[in-house]
Design a protein around this motif. Sequence first.
Motif, PDB file in Angstrom:
ATOM      1  N   LYS A  42       0.834  -1.209   0.000  1.00 39.43           N
ATOM      2  CA  LYS A  42       0.000   0.000   0.000  1.00 39.43           C
ATOM      3  C   LYS A  42       0.870   1.261   0.000  1.00 39.43           C
ATOM      4  N   LEU A  43       1.894   1.272   0.828  1.00 35.58           N
ATOM      5  CA  LEU A  43       2.800   2.422   0.900  1.00 35.58           C
ATOM      6  C   LEU A  43       3.581   2.609  -0.398  1.00 35.58           C
ATOM      7  N   LEU A  44       4.037   1.502  -0.971  1.00 30.24           N
ATOM      8  CA  LEU A  44       4.790   1.578  -2.228  1.00 30.24           C
ATOM      9  C   LEU A  44       3.913   2.054  -3.384  1.00 30.24           C
ATOM     10  N   ARG A  45       2.665   1.622  -3.393  1.00 34.65           N
ATOM     11  CA  ARG A  45       1.741   2.103  -4.432  1.00 34.65           C
ATOM     12  C   ARG A  45       1.521   3.614  -4.301  1.00 34.65           C
ATOM     13  N   ALA A  46       1.392   4.084  -3.067  1.00 32.67           N
ATOM     14  CA  ALA A  46       1.214   5.522  -2.840  1.00 32.67           C
ATOM     15  C   ALA A  46       2.462   6.299  -3.268  1.00 32.67           C
ATOM     16  N   ALA A  47       3.636   5.759  -2.951  1.00 32.99           N
ATOM     17  CA  ALA A  47       4.889   6.417  -3.336  1.00 32.99           C
ATOM     18  C   ALA A  47       5.030   6.461  -4.854  1.00 32.99           C
ATOM     19  N   LEU A  48       4.688   5.374  -5.513  1.00 31.80           N
ATOM     20  CA  LEU A  48       4.763   5.337  -6.974  1.00 31.80           C
ATOM     21  C   LEU A  48       3.801   6.358  -7.583  1.00 31.80           C
ATOM     22  N   ALA A  49       2.591   6.429  -7.072  1.00 30.45           N
ATOM     23  CA  ALA A  49       1.612   7.389  -7.592  1.00 30.45           C
ATOM     24  C   ALA A  49       2.110   8.821  -7.403  1.00 30.45           C
ATOM     25  N   ASP A  60       5.272   9.804  -7.171  1.00 29.19           N
ATOM     26  CA  ASP A  60       6.387  10.015  -8.106  1.00 29.19           C
ATOM     27  C   ASP A  60       5.871  10.263  -9.519  1.00 29.19           C
ATOM     28  N   GLN A  61       4.879   9.469  -9.935  1.00 29.31           N
ATOM     29  CA  GLN A  61       4.344   9.611 -11.286  1.00 29.31           C
ATOM     30  C   GLN A  61       3.668  10.967 -11.482  1.00 29.31           C
ATOM     31  N   LYS A  62       3.113  11.494 -10.410  1.00 30.99           N
ATOM     32  CA  LYS A  62       2.455  12.799 -10.486  1.00 30.99           C
ATOM     33  C   LYS A  62       3.477  13.939 -10.503  1.00 30.99           C
ATOM     34  N   ILE A  82      10.910   7.032 -10.656  1.00 33.57           N
ATOM     35  CA  ILE A  82       9.683   6.288 -10.943  1.00 33.57           C
ATOM     36  C   ILE A  82      10.019   4.821 -11.162  1.00 33.57           C
ATOM     37  N   ALA A  83      11.056   4.567 -11.940  1.00 35.76           N
ATOM     38  CA  ALA A  83      11.477   3.185 -12.198  1.00 35.76           C
ATOM     39  C   ALA A  83      11.895   2.491 -10.902  1.00 35.76           C
ATOM     40  N   ASP A  84      12.559   3.220 -10.026  1.00 35.88           N
ATOM     41  CA  ASP A  84      12.966   2.644  -8.751  1.00 35.88           C
ATOM     42  C   ASP A  84      11.745   2.271  -7.918  1.00 35.88           C
ATOM     43  N   ALA A  85      10.754   3.144  -7.880  1.00 31.74           N
ATOM     44  CA  ALA A  85       9.522   2.844  -7.137  1.00 31.74           C
ATOM     45  C   ALA A  85       8.795   1.648  -7.751  1.00 31.74           C
ATOM     46  N   GLN A  86       8.788   1.562  -9.082  1.00 36.93           N
ATOM     47  CA  GLN A  86       8.166   0.413  -9.752  1.00 36.93           C
ATOM     48  C   GLN A  86       8.889  -0.883  -9.391  1.00 36.93           C
ATOM     49  N   SER A  87      10.202  -0.837  -9.379  1.00 40.49           N
ATOM     50  CA  SER A  87      10.983  -2.027  -9.048  1.00 40.49           C
ATOM     51  C   SER A  87      10.752  -2.449  -7.600  1.00 40.49           C
ATOM     52  N   GLU A  88      10.708  -1.482  -6.703  1.00 43.26           N
ATOM     53  CA  GLU A  88      10.452  -1.799  -5.290  1.00 43.26           C
ATOM     54  C   GLU A  88       9.062  -2.408  -5.115  1.00 43.26           C
TER      55      GLU A  88
END
Length: 102
Positions: A7-14, A16-18, A27-33
Amino acid sequence: RLAEAEKLLRAALAADQKALPPGDWNIADAQSELGGCLLAQGKLAAAEPLLVGSFPTLSGKLGANDPVKVKRALQRLVELYRRRGNAPQRKHYQALLDKTTN
């Protein structure tokens, strides 16, 4: 705890993407995590596009500047394809991983 981490990683990715331009290595790092978290939960189909999609950016934009992140991304890909029983893909990423440790 993995569900909470997801849940936290999805929020961080969102976030970053924004906030960041497309193709940014963060963004790629968050996707990989996130892909690694999904992999740890056995959600292989959900992890695959994140792991595969993030690797070229991590490799291309970080490369020798952050070999730890690149190595971790490769380890996740090797494990993904080991679990999926896809030997050709596992061998491909294992060969790239072997190059990072030599």
